[in-house]
Design a protein around this motif. Structure first.
Motif, PDB file in Angstrom:
ATOM      1  N   ALA A 126       0.867  -1.178   0.000  1.00  0.00           N
ATOM      2  CA  ALA A 126       0.000   0.000   0.000  1.00  0.00           C
ATOM      3  C   ALA A 126       0.903   1.227   0.000  1.00  0.00           C
ATOM      4  N   TRP A 127       0.447   2.285  -0.701  1.00  0.00           N
ATOM      5  CA  TRP A 127       1.309   3.453  -0.908  1.00  0.00           C
ATOM      6  C   TRP A 127       0.562   4.771  -0.680  1.00  0.00           C
ATOM      7  N   LEU A 128       1.275   5.720  -0.103  1.00  0.00           N
ATOM      8  CA  LEU A 128       0.894   7.132  -0.107  1.00  0.00           C
ATOM      9  C   LEU A 128       1.877   7.812  -1.046  1.00  0.00           C
ATOM     10  N   GLY A 129       1.364   8.585  -2.003  1.00  0.00           N
ATOM     11  CA  GLY A 129       2.277   9.176  -2.968  1.00  0.00           C
ATOM     12  C   GLY A 129       1.789  10.499  -3.512  1.00  0.00           C
ATOM     13  N   VAL A 130       2.637  11.063  -4.364  1.00  0.00           N
ATOM     14  CA  VAL A 130       2.385  12.371  -4.970  1.00  0.00           C
ATOM     15  C   VAL A 130       2.216  12.185  -6.475  1.00  0.00           C
ATOM     16  N   LYS A 131       1.070  12.584  -6.993  1.00  0.00           N
ATOM     17  CA  LYS A 131       0.794  12.470  -8.422  1.00  0.00           C
ATOM     18  C   LYS A 131       1.505  13.599  -9.180  1.00  0.00           C
ATOM     19  N   PRO A 132       1.600  13.481 -10.502  1.00  0.00           N
ATOM     20  CA  PRO A 132       2.287  14.512 -11.281  1.00  0.00           C
ATOM     21  C   PRO A 132       1.735  15.919 -11.088  1.00  0.00           C
ATOM     22  N   ASP A 133       0.457  16.040 -10.743  1.00  0.00           N
ATOM     23  CA  ASP A 133      -0.119  17.372 -10.524  1.00  0.00           C
ATOM     24  C   ASP A 133       0.131  17.895  -9.119  1.00  0.00           C
ATOM     25  N   GLY A 134       0.889  17.131  -8.303  1.00  0.00           N
ATOM     26  CA  GLY A 134       1.253  17.573  -6.966  1.00  0.00           C
ATOM     27  C   GLY A 134       0.307  17.157  -5.868  1.00  0.00           C
ATOM     28  N   THR A 135      -0.827  16.546  -6.223  1.00  0.00           N
ATOM     29  CA  THR A 135      -1.785  16.117  -5.211  1.00  0.00           C
ATOM     30  C   THR A 135      -1.413  14.752  -4.658  1.00  0.00           C
ATOM     31  N   LEU A 136      -1.911  14.446  -3.475  1.00  0.00           N
ATOM     32  CA  LEU A 136      -1.643  13.176  -2.812  1.00  0.00           C
ATOM     33  C   LEU A 136      -2.684  12.139  -3.207  1.00  0.00           C
ATOM     34  N   ASP A 137      -2.276  10.880  -3.165  1.00  0.00           N
ATOM     35  CA  ASP A 137      -3.222   9.805  -3.408  1.00  0.00           C
ATOM     36  C   ASP A 137      -2.736   8.550  -2.695  1.00  0.00           C
ATOM     37  N   ILE A 138      -3.616   7.568  -2.618  1.00  0.00           N
ATOM     38  CA  ILE A 138      -3.313   6.281  -1.992  1.00  0.00           C
ATOM     39  C   ILE A 138      -3.669   5.187  -2.991  1.00  0.00           C
ATOM     40  N   VAL A 139      -2.798   4.199  -3.115  1.00  0.00           N
ATOM     41  CA  VAL A 139      -3.027   3.103  -4.051  1.00  0.00           C
ATOM     42  C   VAL A 139      -2.321   1.864  -3.512  1.00  0.00           C
ATOM     43  N   SER A 140      -2.711   0.714  -3.994  1.00  0.00           N
ATOM     44  CA  SER A 140      -1.966  -0.504  -3.675  1.00  0.00           C
ATOM     45  C   SER A 140      -1.474  -1.129  -4.972  1.00  0.00           C
ATOM     46  N   THR A 141      -0.412  -1.913  -4.866  1.00  0.00           N
ATOM     47  CA  THR A 141       0.146  -2.605  -6.028  1.00  0.00           C
ATOM     48  C   THR A 141       0.392  -4.062  -5.669  1.00  0.00           C
ATOM     49  N   ALA A 142       0.421  -4.898  -6.673  1.00  0.00           N
ATOM     50  CA  ALA A 142       0.669  -6.324  -6.468  1.00  0.00           C
ATOM     51  C   ALA A 142       2.164  -6.611  -6.412  1.00  0.00           C
ATOM     52  N   ASN A 143       2.492  -7.679  -5.722  1.00  0.00           N
ATOM     53  CA  ASN A 143       3.857  -8.211  -5.695  1.00  0.00           C
ATOM     54  C   ASN A 143       4.870  -7.121  -5.322  1.00  0.00           C
ATOM     55  N   GLN A 144       5.902  -6.889  -6.147  1.00  0.00           N
ATOM     56  CA  GLN A 144       6.870  -5.842  -5.842  1.00  0.00           C
ATOM     57  C   GLN A 144       6.737  -4.650  -6.777  1.00  0.00           C
ATOM     58  N   ASP A 145       5.580  -4.496  -7.396  1.00  0.00           N
ATOM     59  CA  ASP A 145       5.336  -3.291  -8.187  1.00  0.00           C
ATOM     60  C   ASP A 145       5.202  -2.087  -7.263  1.00  0.00           C
TER      61      ASP A 145
END
Length: 210
Positions: A126-145
């Motif tokens: 699970a990830w907290l990150g910064v999108k190209p437009d500078g806003t924050l978002d949360i997403v999950s990825t499979a395996n080691q992606d």
């Protein structure tokens, strides 16, 4: 130069009682070390930039994609944790403001993050990150992606905090109780490191180096 296994910034015992000593030792010395070894084997000592390995993972071999992600993800994961009492217990400054703007409160962000971690079927992050437009978002990825992997992650963004929800990250202590693992993990999040990565790299459109 071949990639190397980074040293932990603390002792294997340092995250007790939330992350147990045996898990930390096996996770670092066996799992992460294996990703580094297999990545070097797959690249055959060709000079590579680990950030570029992430960004081009969609077109890479499975060995480079999986082990490159494993190396990058874990190298940051160790730095995103710290012994209790050695880091701020909550985000501060601009990161705190933008979390509150996006989700209403830090607690609401944690809930959303936890939902992403729980919803990931099988192994992943699970990830907290910064999108190209500078806003924050949360997403999950499979395996080691991870979200740097364009065309593979549901949302392409610069990760500033990630949680490993592979069973090897928690099963010795928490068995099948992933919700408890997620809840306890917040006690060792190194918010100083997260804020630094956010301000010095992600806000400027750069991935966090390892």
């Amino acid at each position: 130069m071949p990639f190397d296994l980074p040293s932990l910034p603390y002792d294997y015992t340092a995250l007790e009682p939330y992350i147990d000593t045996q898990t930390m030792h096996l996770h670092h010395e066996m799992h992460h070390k294996a990703y580094v070894t297999k990545l070097n084997d797959a690249l055959k000592d060709q000079a590579s930039d680990i950030i570029q390995v992430q960004r081009t993972a969609k077109d890479a071999s499975p060995a480079v994609r999986n082990n490159g992600g494993g190396h990058y993800n874990h190298s940051l994961f160790w730095r995103w944790m710290a012994p209790v009492g050695t880091s701020n217990t909550a985000p501060c400054g601009l990161l705190k403001e933008n979390i509150e703007r996006r989700w209403g409160s830090v607690d609401a962000m944690k809930q959303k993050f936890g939902e992403a971690a729980l919803a990931r079927f099988g192994s992943g992050w699970a990830w907290l990150g910064v999108k190209p437009d500078g806003t924050l978002d949360i997403v999950s990825t499979a395996n080691q992606d991870n979200p740097l992997m364009e065309g593979l992650a549901e949302v392409t963004m610069t990760p500033i905090l990630g949680l490993d929800v592979w069973e090897h990250a928690y099963y010795l202590k928490y068995q099948n109780r992933r919700p408890e693992y997620i809840e306890k993990w917040w006690n060792v999040v190194n918010w100083d490191s997260v804020v630094q990565g956010y301000e010095e790299f992600a806000l400027k459109g750069h991935a966090i180096p390892i």
